[in-house]
Design an enzyme around this catalytic site. Structure first.
Site, short mmCIF file in Angstrom:
data_model
loop_
_atom_site.label_atom_id
_atom_site.label_comp_id
_atom_site.label_asym_id
_atom_site.label_seq_id
_atom_site.Cartn_x
_atom_site.Cartn_y
_atom_site.Cartn_z
N SER A 112 2.33 3.30 -1.28
CA SER A 112 2.39 3.05 -2.72
C SER A 112 3.50 3.82 -3.42
O SER A 112 4.66 3.72 -3.05
CB SER A 112 1.03 3.36 -3.32
OG SER A 112 0.96 2.88 -4.63
N HIS A 113 3.10 4.65 -4.38
CA HIS A 113 4.07 5.36 -5.23
C HIS A 113 4.50 6.69 -4.61
O HIS A 113 5.27 7.42 -5.22
CB HIS A 113 3.40 5.63 -6.58
CG HIS A 113 2.09 6.32 -6.41
ND1 HIS A 113 0.99 5.67 -5.89
CD2 HIS A 113 1.71 7.59 -6.61
CE1 HIS A 113 -0.01 6.52 -5.81
NE2 HIS A 113 0.40 7.69 -6.23
N ASP A 276 5.99 0.30 -8.84
CA ASP A 276 5.96 1.40 -7.87
C ASP A 276 6.44 0.96 -6.48
O ASP A 276 6.94 -0.16 -6.32
CB ASP A 276 4.54 2.00 -7.78
CG ASP A 276 3.55 1.07 -7.11
OD1 ASP A 276 3.75 -0.16 -7.18
OD2 ASP A 276 2.59 1.57 -6.48
N ASP A 278 5.14 -0.16 -3.72
CA ASP A 278 4.68 -1.43 -3.13
C ASP A 278 4.46 -2.52 -4.16
O ASP A 278 3.93 -3.59 -3.83
CB ASP A 278 3.41 -1.21 -2.30
CG ASP A 278 2.25 -0.70 -3.13
OD1 ASP A 278 2.49 -0.01 -4.14
OD2 ASP A 278 1.10 -1.00 -2.78
N ARG A 281 1.80 -1.40 -9.16
CA ARG A 281 1.60 -0.68 -10.42
C ARG A 281 2.62 -1.09 -11.46
O ARG A 281 3.66 -1.67 -11.12
CB ARG A 281 1.72 0.83 -10.20
CG ARG A 281 0.66 1.38 -9.28
CD ARG A 281 0.73 2.89 -9.25
NE ARG A 281 -0.32 3.41 -8.39
CZ ARG A 281 -0.86 4.61 -8.49
NH1 ARG A 281 -0.40 5.44 -9.40
NH2 ARG A 281 -1.82 5.00 -7.69
#
Ligand code: VG1
Ligand code: CO
Length: 542
Positions: A112-113, A276, A278, A281
């Protein structure tokens, strides 16, 4: 030729809020990724001959694990793998591909982020045939399996060339390298009024989107610049890089500060956004305004009917428990259901599948709808643009009118990162012990109405998830929530969520931390954060 390889289990492969996340050197240990992937397959049944989707956010080590996963899928009996070109699939795009091609499931490689690189973070998660993250009973089963696994299956086969779309073969299993963007972009065209957004851009409305050198670059360039006609250069950092250009691909006010400074400065753009690592977000900003994620889900829900995909209205709204109650007020006014789930997108899946909700959101910059089974950063950006195109008012004005109509939920999250795991667990245990005695007592002049440890009863499958966060509710609707992060990769992260409802429009212009000051002090008093952790301030305030 299928090979059965002996392996020894690792004891630390417990999937957290969204899959298994560890540092790259942990994942690079012998058989580490293989053990987890085989454990996933061992907990599934009926996939022989079926399709598996594989893709990731392009971070360091993606290319290695994708090739391993393809060989293991072939050895385990999948009939076909769909993989994004260059290994790229944003999380929401992967969810869509699984649904569109009726795949058995998918493996998404992302942290993710979190930062990427040889010493940074990596992650693997499994999504089911509805396109959503594996439900808790499955992630629990996978974890149990990782503790006893003795062998995994793979095949001897060369790497697939992921640089070109086309049809390939791994030991008899079909492998299709697909364009990661086109299906997703086509889905967005069915939901939003692209003509209206094009007209908005043509009218001189200015927008900037930062892809943060992560997965949304190709998606945003195709959709915002090519299909919607925003000028070339609207998308910043549009090429996915394995280390995200040494940045945190985290669209918040710390790591995307330059966007905040731009909208608060002289000659601000009308709209600024980011996504983000992936792509699930979002950060939403307009000239002179930051829209908090909790407010965003409420405001998107209140205005969604302005977009063609939601013109018929919403079935209901779901928000994670720590997310502010702003959405509840919108649901109340619309006369639709509101659901409160534990943190993590997997808990929305059943509600979406059952048609009980249309829009979901989390305070952590995740918003989405029933178009996929993941949160979706670009979707949120496009829905906001559709609303702006329909209302033709500045974003700031839309936000302030919303507060005037519904009241404002002042809201902030304080994170204490990388604290000692023992201390963090001790703090939470101490809080839980105190809970029975808290109701009716006063802290910092405020009376506690109820205090509990959130338990979720899934209204669709009847399952129960307990210990999902300590909630302290005060008279008048103010609230403090404490929980430990399930996505961190070093030590523990304590998250403290603070919320206060203010109905009076004359009091809607206060600085958030000031508006919450009494509650922030109470949060420390109740949990003894400073004393137990030795920290006198949070690491991150959002
Ligand atoms: C965090 C957020 C949560 C989110 C999760 C995955 O989890 O708080 O709301 O669903 O990250 O987001 P935690 O357990 O660290 O609080 V992401 O963009 O991984 O997919
Ligand atoms: Co994400």
């Amino acid at each position: 030729m299928i090979e059965t390889v002996s392996t020894t289990p690792y004891q630390d492969q417990k999937p957290g809020t969204s899959g298994l996340r560890k540092k790259v050197p942990v994942f690079a240990q012998p058989n580490y990724a293989e053990n987890f992937i085989q454990s996933v397959f061992d907990c599934l049944s009926g996939f022989e001959g079926k399709t598996l989707v594989i893709g990731g956010d392009g971070r360091y080590y993606n290319d290695v694990v994708i090739q391993k996963a393809i060989r293991m899928a072939a050895a385990n009996g999948f009939g076909r793998v769909l993989v994004g070109q260059n290994g790229i699939l944003s999380t929401p795009a992967a969810s869509h591909i699984i649904r569109k091609y009726e795949a058995f499931g998918g493996i998404i490689l992302s942290a993710s982020h979190n930062p990427g690189g040889p010493e940074e973070d990596f992650g693997i998660k499994y999504n089911a045939s509805n396109g959503g993250p594996a439900p808790e009973h499955l992630t629990d089963a996978i974890f149990e399996r990782t503790k006893t696994i003795e062998t995994y299956k793979t095949v001897q086969a060369p790497d697939i060339d992921l640089s070109k779309t086309g049809n390939y073969d791994t030991a008899g299993m079909a492998v299709e390298v697909i364009d990661p963007v086109s299906d997703y972009a086509a889905l967005m065209e069915t939901l939003f009024d692209f003509d209206a957004i094009r007209d908005l851009f043509a009218s001189g409305f200015s927008i900037t989107f930062d892809a943060m050198s992560a997965v949304t670059g190709p998606y945003a360039t195709e959709i915002i610049e090519r299909r919607l006609g925003a000028p070339a250069g609207t998308v910043l950092n549009g090429t996915p890089l394995p280390d995200f250009g040494h940045h945190h691909p985290d669209p918040n006010l710390v790591h995307a500060r330059h966007l905040y400074d731009a909208v608060m400065g002289a000659n601000p753009p009308d709209f600024a956004a980011a996504s983000d690592g992936d792509g699930d977000r979002n950060l939403i900003l307009g000239a002179g305004i930051f829209v908090t994620p909790s407010d965003s889900v409420a405001m998107l829900a209140a205005n969604a009917h302005l977009a063609p995909g939601y013109a018929k209205g919403l079935a209901g709204i779901a928000r994670s428990m720590p997310t502010s109650g702003a959405a509840d007020r919108v649901a109340g006014k619309l006369g639709i259901g509101i659901f409160e789930t534990p943190t993590g997108w997997k808990f929305f899946g059943n509600l979406l599948d059952a048609g009980k909700v249309t829009i979901c959101g989390e305070e952590s910059a995740g918003t989405g709808s029933d178009h996929v089974r993941e949160k979706d950063g670009l979707w949120a950006v496009l829905l906001w643009l559709n609303i702006l195109a329909a209302r033709r008012e500045p974003l700031k004005q839309i936000v302030e009118k919303h507060w005037a109509e519904y009241g404002r939920n002042y809201y902030s999250r304080h994170d204490y990162e990388a604290i000692d795991t023992g201390i963090a667990n001790g703090l939470m245990d101490g809080l839980r012990e105190k809970l029975p005695g808290l109701a009716g007592t006063e802290v910092n002049g405020m009376k506690i109405e109820t205090a509990d440890d959130f338990t979720y009863h899934d209204p669709v499958d009847g399952s129960t998830s307990s210990h999902q966060g300590v909630r302290i509710l005060f008279e008048g609707g103010s609230r403090i929530v404490y929980r430990l992060s399930g996505t961190g990769t070093s030590g523990a992260t304590l998250r403290v969520y603070i919320e206060r409802y203010e109905p009076d429009p004359a009091l809607h212009g206060i600085d958030t931390q000031e508006a919450l000051a009494d509650l922030i002090a109470a949060a420390d008093e109740i949990a003894q954060i400073a004393k137990l952790t030795g920290r006198d301030a949070p690491t991150v305030i959002t």
